[in-house]
Design a protein around this motif. Structure first.
Motif, PDB file in Angstrom:
ATOM      1  N   VAL A 189      37.003 -60.855 -46.616  1.00 12.71           N
ATOM      2  CA  VAL A 189      37.359 -60.301 -47.929  1.00 12.71           C
ATOM      3  C   VAL A 189      36.185 -59.527 -48.504  1.00 12.71           C
ATOM      4  CG1 VAL A 189      37.981 -60.905 -50.297  1.00 12.71           C
ATOM      5  CG2 VAL A 189      39.101 -62.058 -48.391  1.00 12.71           C
ATOM      6  N   ARG A 190      34.979 -60.061 -48.334  1.00 11.13           N
ATOM      7  CA  ARG A 190      33.802 -59.389 -48.874  1.00 11.13           C
ATOM      8  C   ARG A 190      33.555 -58.055 -48.172  1.00 11.13           C
ATOM      9  NH1 ARG A 190      28.601 -58.982 -47.501  1.00 11.13           N
ATOM     10  NH2 ARG A 190      28.950 -60.291 -45.668  1.00 11.13           N
ATOM     11  N   GLU A 191      33.807 -58.008 -46.853  1.00  9.80           N
ATOM     12  CA  GLU A 191      33.500 -56.800 -46.098  1.00  9.80           C
ATOM     13  C   GLU A 191      34.627 -55.777 -46.119  1.00  9.80           C
ATOM     14  OE1 GLU A 191      31.923 -55.547 -41.594  1.00  9.80           O
ATOM     15  OE2 GLU A 191      32.216 -57.658 -42.167  1.00  9.80           O
ATOM     16  N   PHE A 192      35.878 -56.227 -46.021  1.00  8.75           N
ATOM     17  CA  PHE A 192      36.994 -55.283 -45.890  1.00  8.75           C
ATOM     18  C   PHE A 192      37.886 -55.209 -47.122  1.00  8.75           C
ATOM     19  CE2 PHE A 192      36.149 -57.133 -41.628  1.00  8.75           C
ATOM     20  CZ  PHE A 192      35.636 -56.004 -41.018  1.00  8.75           C
ATOM     21  N   GLY A 193      37.789 -56.182 -48.031  1.00 10.99           N
ATOM     22  CA  GLY A 193      38.637 -56.176 -49.216  1.00 10.99           C
ATOM     23  C   GLY A 193      39.845 -57.087 -49.070  1.00 10.99           C
ATOM     24  N   LEU A 194      40.402 -57.478 -50.216  1.00  8.93           N
ATOM     25  CA  LEU A 194      41.536 -58.394 -50.211  1.00  8.93           C
ATOM     26  C   LEU A 194      42.768 -57.773 -49.563  1.00  8.93           C
ATOM     27  CD1 LEU A 194      42.737 -61.091 -51.048  1.00  8.93           C
ATOM     28  CD2 LEU A 194      43.215 -60.131 -53.312  1.00  8.93           C
ATOM     29  N   GLY A 195      42.966 -56.470 -49.747  1.00  9.19           N
ATOM     30  CA  GLY A 195      44.136 -55.819 -49.166  1.00  9.19           C
ATOM     31  C   GLY A 195      44.138 -55.873 -47.653  1.00  9.19           C
ATOM     32  N   ALA A 196      42.942 -55.716 -47.048  1.00  5.05           N
ATOM     33  CA  ALA A 196      42.864 -55.719 -45.586  1.00  5.05           C
ATOM     34  C   ALA A 196      43.056 -57.111 -45.007  1.00  5.05           C
ATOM     35  CB  ALA A 196      41.519 -55.153 -45.133  1.00  5.05           C
ATOM     36  N   LEU A 197      42.873 -58.164 -45.846  1.00  4.97           N
ATOM     37  CA  LEU A 197      43.039 -59.515 -45.326  1.00  4.97           C
ATOM     38  C   LEU A 197      44.443 -59.734 -44.769  1.00  4.97           C
ATOM     39  CD1 LEU A 197      42.026 -62.419 -44.924  1.00  4.97           C
ATOM     40  CD2 LEU A 197      42.817 -62.919 -47.246  1.00  4.97           C
ATOM     41  N   GLY A 198      45.460 -59.251 -45.488  1.00  2.38           N
ATOM     42  CA  GLY A 198      46.831 -59.400 -45.014  1.00  2.38           C
ATOM     43  C   GLY A 198      47.050 -58.710 -43.682  1.00  2.38           C
ATOM     44  N   ALA A 199      46.476 -57.521 -43.520  1.00  2.00           N
ATOM     45  CA  ALA A 199      46.622 -56.796 -42.259  1.00  2.00           C
ATOM     46  C   ALA A 199      45.945 -57.550 -41.121  1.00  2.00           C
ATOM     47  CB  ALA A 199      46.026 -55.395 -42.392  1.00  2.00           C
TER      48      ALA A 199
ATOM     49  N   LEU B 219      54.045 -64.634 -57.913  1.00  3.76           N
ATOM     50  CA  LEU B 219      54.550 -63.324 -57.495  1.00  3.76           C
ATOM     51  C   LEU B 219      53.496 -62.241 -57.648  1.00  3.76           C
ATOM     52  CD1 LEU B 219      58.200 -63.436 -58.903  1.00  3.76           C
ATOM     53  CD2 LEU B 219      57.410 -63.890 -56.563  1.00  3.76           C
ATOM     54  N   GLU B 220      52.678 -62.339 -58.708  1.00  9.44           N
ATOM     55  CA  GLU B 220      51.635 -61.343 -58.927  1.00  9.44           C
ATOM     56  C   GLU B 220      50.558 -61.396 -57.850  1.00  9.44           C
ATOM     57  OE1 GLU B 220      52.870 -63.318 -61.114  1.00  9.44           O
ATOM     58  OE2 GLU B 220      53.841 -62.007 -62.589  1.00  9.44           O
ATOM     59  N   SER B 221      50.344 -62.568 -57.285  1.00 10.25           N
ATOM     60  CA  SER B 221      49.286 -62.723 -56.278  1.00 10.25           C
ATOM     61  C   SER B 221      49.720 -62.225 -54.910  1.00 10.25           C
ATOM     62  CB  SER B 221      48.883 -64.196 -56.172  1.00 10.25           C
ATOM     63  OG  SER B 221      48.383 -64.676 -57.401  1.00 10.25           O
ATOM     64  N   VAL B 222      51.011 -62.211 -54.645  1.00 10.97           N
ATOM     65  CA  VAL B 222      51.514 -61.768 -53.339  1.00 10.97           C
ATOM     66  C   VAL B 222      51.513 -60.247 -53.297  1.00 10.97           C
ATOM     67  CG1 VAL B 222      53.507 -61.722 -51.804  1.00 10.97           C
ATOM     68  CG2 VAL B 222      52.922 -63.830 -53.020  1.00 10.97           C
ATOM     69  N   GLN B 223      50.646 -59.689 -52.460  1.00 10.28           N
ATOM     70  CA  GLN B 223      50.542 -58.240 -52.324  1.00 10.28           C
ATOM     71  C   GLN B 223      50.519 -57.887 -50.842  1.00 10.28           C
ATOM     72  OE1 GLN B 223      47.162 -56.811 -54.526  1.00 10.28           O
ATOM     73  NE2 GLN B 223      47.993 -57.434 -56.492  1.00 10.28           N
ATOM     74  N   PRO B 224      51.665 -57.469 -50.295  1.00 12.67           N
ATOM     75  CA  PRO B 224      51.716 -57.112 -48.870  1.00 12.67           C
ATOM     76  C   PRO B 224      50.751 -55.980 -48.551  1.00 12.67           C
ATOM     77  CG  PRO B 224      53.922 -57.336 -49.788  1.00 12.67           C
ATOM     78  CD  PRO B 224      52.969 -57.366 -50.945  1.00 12.67           C
TER      79      PRO B 224
ATOM     80  N   THR C 288      51.983 -64.301 -38.949  1.00  9.06           N
ATOM     81  CA  THR C 288      52.585 -62.982 -39.147  1.00  9.06           C
ATOM     82  C   THR C 288      53.227 -62.887 -40.535  1.00  9.06           C
ATOM     83  OG1 THR C 288      53.024 -62.789 -36.766  1.00  9.06           O
ATOM     84  CG2 THR C 288      54.259 -61.337 -38.239  1.00  9.06           C
ATOM     85  N   VAL C 289      53.944 -63.926 -40.928  1.00 10.28           N
ATOM     86  CA  VAL C 289      54.568 -63.934 -42.259  1.00 10.28           C
ATOM     87  C   VAL C 289      53.507 -64.011 -43.350  1.00 10.28           C
ATOM     88  CG1 VAL C 289      56.097 -65.224 -43.794  1.00 10.28           C
ATOM     89  CG2 VAL C 289      56.710 -64.924 -41.387  1.00 10.28           C
ATOM     90  N   CYS C 290      52.492 -64.857 -43.168  1.00 11.08           N
ATOM     91  CA  CYS C 290      51.415 -64.945 -44.165  1.00 11.08           C
ATOM     92  C   CYS C 290      50.718 -63.596 -44.317  1.00 11.08           C
ATOM     93  CB  CYS C 290      50.403 -66.017 -43.750  1.00 11.08           C
ATOM     94  SG  CYS C 290      50.969 -67.716 -43.998  1.00 11.08           S
ATOM     95  N   GLY C 291      50.477 -62.911 -43.192  1.00 16.12           N
ATOM     96  CA  GLY C 291      49.858 -61.593 -43.278  1.00 16.12           C
ATOM     97  C   GLY C 291      50.733 -60.599 -44.015  1.00 16.12           C
TER      98      GLY C 291
ATOM     99  N   ALA D  19      48.650 -63.278 -47.681  1.00 12.97           N
ATOM    100  CA  ALA D  19      48.134 -64.616 -47.958  1.00 12.97           C
ATOM    101  C   ALA D  19      47.030 -64.985 -46.972  1.00 12.97           C
ATOM    102  CB  ALA D  19      49.269 -65.637 -47.891  1.00 12.97           C
ATOM    103  N   LEU D  20      46.549 -66.230 -47.094  1.00 17.08           N
ATOM    104  CA  LEU D  20      45.504 -66.737 -46.222  1.00 17.08           C
ATOM    105  C   LEU D  20      46.053 -67.011 -44.825  1.00 17.08           C
ATOM    106  CD1 LEU D  20      43.767 -69.332 -48.560  1.00 17.08           C
ATOM    107  CD2 LEU D  20      42.809 -67.181 -47.786  1.00 17.08           C
ATOM    108  N   PRO D  21      45.187 -66.991 -43.801  1.00 18.49           N
ATOM    109  CA  PRO D  21      45.625 -67.401 -42.463  1.00 18.49           C
ATOM    110  C   PRO D  21      45.884 -68.902 -42.439  1.00 18.49           C
ATOM    111  CG  PRO D  21      43.262 -67.085 -42.486  1.00 18.49           C
ATOM    112  CD  PRO D  21      43.766 -66.604 -43.819  1.00 18.49           C
ATOM    113  N   MET D  22      46.691 -69.329 -41.495  1.00 23.73           N
ATOM    114  CA  MET D  22      47.007 -70.753 -41.393  1.00 23.73           C
ATOM    115  C   MET D  22      46.595 -71.286 -40.032  1.00 23.73           C
ATOM    116  SD  MET D  22      51.026 -71.331 -40.574  1.00 23.73           S
ATOM    117  CE  MET D  22      51.509 -70.756 -42.179  1.00 23.73           C
ATOM    118  N   THR D  23      46.337 -72.576 -40.027  1.00 25.01           N
ATOM    119  CA  THR D  23      46.181 -73.322 -38.786  1.00 25.01           C
ATOM    120  C   THR D  23      46.851 -74.672 -38.995  1.00 25.01           C
ATOM    121  OG1 THR D  23      44.149 -74.531 -39.309  1.00 25.01           O
ATOM    122  CG2 THR D  23      43.892 -72.296 -38.477  1.00 25.01           C
TER     123      THR D  23
END
Length: 505
Positions: A75-85, A219-224, A283-286, A290-294
């Motif tokens: 998140v720090r390096e690529f931004g919150l938007g890129a996290l989903g990708a 809903l506001e936090s979910v940003q594809p 894939t759905v979280c991305g 959202a955050l990755p899951m394990t």
């Protein structure tokens, strides 16, 4: 129709898992530098979607403390938007690996590397969350966090809001440490929930000046992620992050599955299907940003210990998370950040295998070295590079240990000598082989017996030929091979002795 007893046990187990997962989902999200609601989104997907898929029947998926460090840096390096990708592409890679039936091969990873990975994550997590316990911004990178500890200690000891927040976090850790030692009746409610609830109540009653979780709404936090976010993944650093997410999340999930299988006598895990399920979830979280899951061992262990019998318990726990996020979002906003940091400091400490280090050092020093080097490398560099270094060390250690050989020199009648080499002749043992051969007399005929070798690699074959040529050049009788250095595979019956090939120089 299911047995009512089984339904009741699954229902009760789902409530226990929900109470364990709630503070962890929020805490992992906050520590990762993303909105708290995104942790709940991942927990909901892990319950409602992944919980219904085949693979492991009883392990529970959600945001993991083990990926906090990697997510924070991404998140720090690529931004919150890129996290989903990043998470979406990682999920797709997990689906490919699962479809190719790679799930079973993740179990071949060295346990020392996995323990070192978890220890390194624990160290970085503890160092980062110690700053959060004092409501202080954490430096970037493990070395900077270590260097900043004296200044942090001075800030806390000087009093004021940092000291107040730190005491709240320390009290949370104290509750978590004491909770397992209480009588069983008192431990009906999970310790994480009790610790956070007590800290929240104390802050509210005393009106303490500490930071609280920022609420944005589910809903506001979910940003594809958008198309531009996927374009940012073309760089080498982004590709490395995707691979790190994929490999580490997969390994952690499948190792967790192996641990959960040892806790119950129900159906065993199908590792390829579990990897596919994790891929669907990520894939759905991305896609939701959202955050990755394990698969998470803390929640999974709570599920088994609470008496769950089927996957219904983990599906219901996802439903309870969804209802909480939809109906009581304001409840998140009263939680002190220092309390969540305390929960993660405690979780990070449990990732460090302190008790296993001394026995491991006594019995398998090489494994202990790999564990320590992996952990320190993660702390000094980053998660991906540290794990790669650990894997390389494990491979080198295995190659060295499996390349044992023995050189035996015997004297025969007529002044002849036989040097018999047995075992595995690899380039790693060339110094030993050549040292033994070059110490032989140059004025006597020598036979080189390779018939007992199980393996002879190209480097050793060439080195033996060159040694024979040098020995022949000293004016003695040609070196004779009882097993030729080329032609037939090593291990077949020896051919009649013949001189080593002579080359024009």
């Amino acid at each position: 129709m299911k047995d009512p007893t089984v339904l009741r046990r699954d229902f009760l187990a789902s409530l226990v898992v929900f109470l364990v997962a709630l503070p962890l989902c929020v805490g992992v999200a906050v520590a990762s530098g993303v909105p708290a609601e995104l942790g709940l989104v991942t927990g909901i997907v892990g319950g409602l979607l992944v919980g219904a898929l085949p693979g492991s029947a009883l392990q529970v998926s959600g945001p993991a403390a083990g990926l906090t460090v990697l997510v924070y840096e991404a998140v720090r390096e690529f931004g919150l938007g890129a996290l989903g990708a990043i998470v979406l592409v990682s999920g797709l890679l997990q689906l490919v690996l699962g479809a190719l039936r790679f799930g079973r091969y993740f179990r071949a990873i060295s346990v020392a590397v996995v323990q070192g990975m978890l220890a390194g994550i624990g160290l970085v997590l503890v160092l980062g969350q110690v700053y959060a316990m004092a409501d202080t911004a954490q430096p970037s990178g493990g070395p900077a966090k270590l260097a900043g500890l004296p200044r942090l200690a001075g800030s806390v000891l000087s009093g004021g809001p940092p000291l107040t927040a730190f005491l709240v976090g320390a009290a949370t850790v104290a509750v978590l440490v004491v909770w397992p030692r209480l009588p069983a009746r008192a431990r009906v409610v999970p310790g994480q929930l009790v610790a956070v609830a007590l800290a929240t109540g104390a802050v509210a009653v005393l009106g303490l000046p500490v930071a609280r979780v920022e609420v944005r709404g589910l809903l506001e936090s979910v940003q594809p992620p958008g198309l531009g976010d996927f374009g940012d993944l073309a760089g080498v650093a982004a590709i490395g992050t995707v691979l790190a997410f994929t490999l580490i999340a997969s390994a952690e999930s499948l190792f967790s599955a192996a641990a959960v299988d040892r806790m119950h006598d129900g159906p065993r895990t199908d590792y390829d299907k579990e990897l596919l399920a994790q891929g669907v979830g990520n894939t759905v979280c991305g896609a939701l940003g959202a955050l990755p899951m394990t698969a998470v061992i803390v929640r999974s262990a709570a599920n088994v210990q609470a008496g769950a019998r089927t996957r219904l318990s983990r599906v219901l726990h996802g439903l309870w998370l969804l209802l909480f996020a939809a109906l009581l979002p304001a409840a998140i906003g009263v939680i002190p950040l220092a309390a969540l940091a305390g929960v993660l400091v405690h979780a990070g400490c449990k990732l460090i295998p302190v008790r296993e280090l001394v026995p491991l050092w006594r019995e398998h020093r090489g494994e202990a070295v790999i564990l320590a080097v992996t952990a320190v490398a993660i702390l000094v560099t980053n998660l991906f590079e540290g794990v790669i270094l650990g894997l390389l060390l494990a491979v080198c250690k295995t190659a060295w240990e499996t390349s044992h050989l023995h050189v035996e020199v015997r004297e025969l009648t007529g002044g002849r000598m036989v040097a018999a080499i047995s075992g595995n002749a690899t380039f790693l043992r060339l110094p030993k082989i050549l040292g033994e051969l070059e110490a032989l007399p140059r004025d006597r005929p020598i036979e080189l017996d390779l018939s007992e070798l199980r393996h002879l690699d190209h480097a050793c074959r060439v080195a033996l030929e060159n040694w024979a040529l040098r020995h022949n050049g000293a004016g003695t009788e040609p070196v004779r091979f009882l097993s030729p250095p080329s032609g037939r595979p090593v291990g077949q019956p020896a051919e009649p002795a013949r001189p080593a090939p002579v080359r024009n120089t």
